[in-house]
Design an enzyme around this catalytic site. Structure first.
Site, PDB file in Angstrom:
ATOM      1  N   GLU A  34       0.851  -1.190   0.000  1.00  0.00           N
ATOM      2  CA  GLU A  34       0.000   0.000   0.000  1.00  0.00           C
ATOM      3  C   GLU A  34       0.885   1.238   0.000  1.00  0.00           C
ATOM      4  O   GLU A  34       1.742   1.397   0.859  1.00  0.00           O
ATOM      5  CB  GLU A  34      -0.920   0.016   1.217  1.00  0.00           C
ATOM      6  CG  GLU A  34      -1.765   1.274   1.358  1.00  0.00           C
ATOM      7  CD  GLU A  34      -2.580   1.576   0.108  1.00  0.00           C
ATOM      8  OE1 GLU A  34      -2.357   2.662  -0.486  1.00  0.00           O
ATOM      9  OE2 GLU A  34      -3.410   0.735  -0.278  1.00  0.00           O
ATOM     10  N   GLY A  39      -7.392   1.120   2.713  1.00  0.00           N
ATOM     11  CA  GLY A  39      -8.835   1.145   2.487  1.00  0.00           C
ATOM     12  C   GLY A  39      -9.255   1.695   1.148  1.00  0.00           C
ATOM     13  O   GLY A  39     -10.410   1.547   0.755  1.00  0.00           O
ATOM     14  N   THR A  41     -10.283   4.147  -2.082  1.00  0.00           N
ATOM     15  CA  THR A  41     -11.206   5.256  -2.312  1.00  0.00           C
ATOM     16  C   THR A  41     -12.407   5.213  -1.392  1.00  0.00           C
ATOM     17  O   THR A  41     -12.779   6.216  -0.772  1.00  0.00           O
ATOM     18  CB  THR A  41     -11.678   5.246  -3.780  1.00  0.00           C
ATOM     19  OG1 THR A  41     -10.559   5.434  -4.642  1.00  0.00           O
ATOM     20  CG2 THR A  41     -12.697   6.353  -4.037  1.00  0.00           C
ATOM     21  N   CYS A  42     -13.058   4.068  -1.275  1.00  0.00           N
ATOM     22  CA  CYS A  42     -14.297   3.960  -0.506  1.00  0.00           C
ATOM     23  C   CYS A  42     -14.133   4.472   0.905  1.00  0.00           C
ATOM     24  O   CYS A  42     -14.932   5.260   1.404  1.00  0.00           O
ATOM     25  CB  CYS A  42     -14.780   2.506  -0.490  1.00  0.00           C
ATOM     26  SG  CYS A  42     -16.246   2.243   0.539  1.00  0.00           S
ATOM     27  N   HIS A 441     -47.280  -3.571   5.057  1.00  0.00           N
ATOM     28  CA  HIS A 441     -47.888  -2.242   4.947  1.00  0.00           C
ATOM     29  C   HIS A 441     -47.692  -1.511   6.271  1.00  0.00           C
ATOM     30  O   HIS A 441     -47.840  -2.113   7.338  1.00  0.00           O
ATOM     31  CB  HIS A 441     -49.388  -2.368   4.654  1.00  0.00           C
ATOM     32  CG  HIS A 441     -50.103  -1.042   4.695  1.00  0.00           C
ATOM     33  ND1 HIS A 441     -50.050  -0.150   3.652  1.00  0.00           N
ATOM     34  CD2 HIS A 441     -50.855  -0.466   5.677  1.00  0.00           C
ATOM     35  CE1 HIS A 441     -50.767   0.918   3.973  1.00  0.00           C
ATOM     36  NE2 HIS A 441     -51.257   0.748   5.198  1.00  0.00           N
TER      37      HIS A 441
END
Length: 458
Positions: A34, A39, A41-42, A441
């Site tokens: 890395e 992590g 972009t997100c 409903h």
């Protein structure tokens, strides 16, 4: 040898860490590389921080509209530093979780730095050479401002640099009337800024059906956002009073728009231009996306590309699904494919748009004989009760096979309701299965059977 592994994973977006975890659990030695924030972009500049900002903006709007519900409340006062601090805290927690995941792997080793290929089996990170028979590229993408005249001499923000903003712009001009631009436009309007959206196409989010596009424009204009579409000759430069001036070429309105700050949200590009892919024989297309087959294998055996950099989807969920496809093929004996999945995504304005499958336009263009059912949210009881009556629901069905081709749910809960349609599509069941379902409903989803009972030829 310390630099020899069974697999190398380049990038820690939504595919890489989980694939590394599966490989490690299977007993393989994995190197994870890395170069920036764990992590992808997100976690850092995309989904998590922006939706956190959307939530803060929704809270401000709820206070602003409180009197409509019989609640007395003062006009909202937005503390942008506190808004940013909340966003940062949530993003940081997620980022720390990803880093802990990869650093705690029993058979993993983490390298921080920029990875570049030396050969099809070798990757250099700083002064170290890592080798493996399997290499997985998960390097993501970034904002692109190509084609915007004057951008090199004009201060502007992108979705990434917006993450550092802790004040309220007086007048934010957003160039780009698609998903990223519209989310920022609405949130900053709700925070209290004046906002103008400039879009080159004749309508917003042009990949959606015209009626959906028109509804979204209405939603944003009802909140006081100025929208300039048909801007055929966009150029940006510094304004006379220290702000920005955007040249547009529209049939109506002023040929120029002045603002205090500028957000360019005109597209994305993959982070593939400095990986040494040519030394590994990995082919890319004209836009730099790594070319992959239906199981995400690149042109070089033993190298896979996952996530935004492969051009197969620019979403967290497509990246994670890429991981699932690769893991299934390599570890589970399950020949999953990219072509198995149904396109689905959301636009997180408020109310949100949930999309699955084909649009009415794309289905008709493909020569399908279709039936369409739709209902405006103003005729949905739950939406009326909530005071959220903007938007519409639409489902497109193949008239011959009775299979659902696609759906657009623009309205309160639309990002969740669309999954009821999506799941039936994955089950490859006829629309009548959903039509005959009994729903709770009062909900928004209860109208899906009603809509399917009112299908008509367009």
């Amino acid at each position: 040898m310390a630099g020899r592994y069974d697999a190398i994973v380049i990038g820690t977006g939504q595919a890489g860490p989980f694939l590394a975890a599966r490989l490690s659990a299977a007993g393989q030695r994995v190197a994870i590389v890395e170069r920036g924030l764990f992590g992808g972009t997100c976690v850092n500049t995309g989904c998590i921080p922006t939706k956190t900002l959307v939530a803060s903006a929704a809270a401000a709007e709820a206070v602003r509209r409180a009197s409509q519900y019989g609640v007395t409340a003062a006009p909202p006062k937005v503390d942008m530093k506190a808004v940013k601090a909340r966003k940062d805290a949530i993003s940081e927690k997620s980022r720390e979780g990803v880093e802990k995941l990869v650093r705690d792997l029993a058979n993993g080793a983490v390298y921080t730095g920029h990875a570049r290929f030396e050969s099809p089996r070798e990757v250099r990170v700083g002064d170290e050479i890592l080798t493996a028979e399997k290499i997985f590229i998960n390097v993501g993408g970034r904002a692109s401002v190509r084609g915007i005249e004057g951008s090199e001499d004009t201060p502007y923000w992108t979705n990434s640099s917006m993450m550092g903003v802790d004040f309220l712009p007086e007048h934010l001009v957003v160039v780009g009337g698609s998903y990223v631009g519209l989310e920022f436009a609405q949130m900053y309007r709700r925070f209290g800024a004046k906002v103008t959206v400039v879009e080159m196409a004749d309508r917003l989010i042009a990949r959606e059906d015209p009626d959906v596009s028109a509804q979204i424009r209405s939603i944003l204009e009802n909140e006081g956002i100025a929208i300039r579409t048909g801007a055929k000759c966009i150029a940006v430069r510094k304004g006379p009073s220290g702000g920005v001036r955007i040249r547009v070429d529209c049939e109506e309105g002023s040929p120029e728009v002045d603002g205090s700050h500028l957000l360019l949200a005109v597209g994305r590009r993959p982070n593939t231009d400095d990986l040494g892919l040519e030394r590994a024989g990995v082919a890319v297309d004209a836009r730099g996306y790594i070319q992959v087959d239906d199981q995400l294998r690149t042109s070089t055996a033993g190298i896979w590309a996952l996530g935004d950099c492969n051009g197969k989807g620019a979403f967290t969920h497509t990246s994670y699904n890429d991981f699932e496809i690769v893991a299934a093929n390599l570890l589970d004996g399950d020949a999953r494919k990219v072509s198995d999945r149904i396109e689905t995504y959301g636009l997180f304005v408020d109310p949100p748009l949930g999309r699955a499958g084909m649009t009415q336009t794309s289905a008709a263009t493909a020569g399908r004989k279709i039936l369409v059912g739709q209902r405006h949210m103003a005729r949905v009881g739950r939406a009326i009760e909530k005071g959220e009556t903007q938007g519409l629901m639409k489902i497109v069905v193949d008239a011959d096979s009775k299979m659902i081709l696609g759906a657009a749910i623009l309205g309160v809960g639309g990002d969740e309701v669309v999954h009821a349609v999506l799941d039936v599509m994955y089950a490859r069941a006829p629309y009548t299965v959903l039509q005959r379902a009994m729903h709770i409903h009062p909900t928004v989803a209860e109208y899906l059977p009603t809509i399917l009972g009112e299908l008509k030829a367009p």
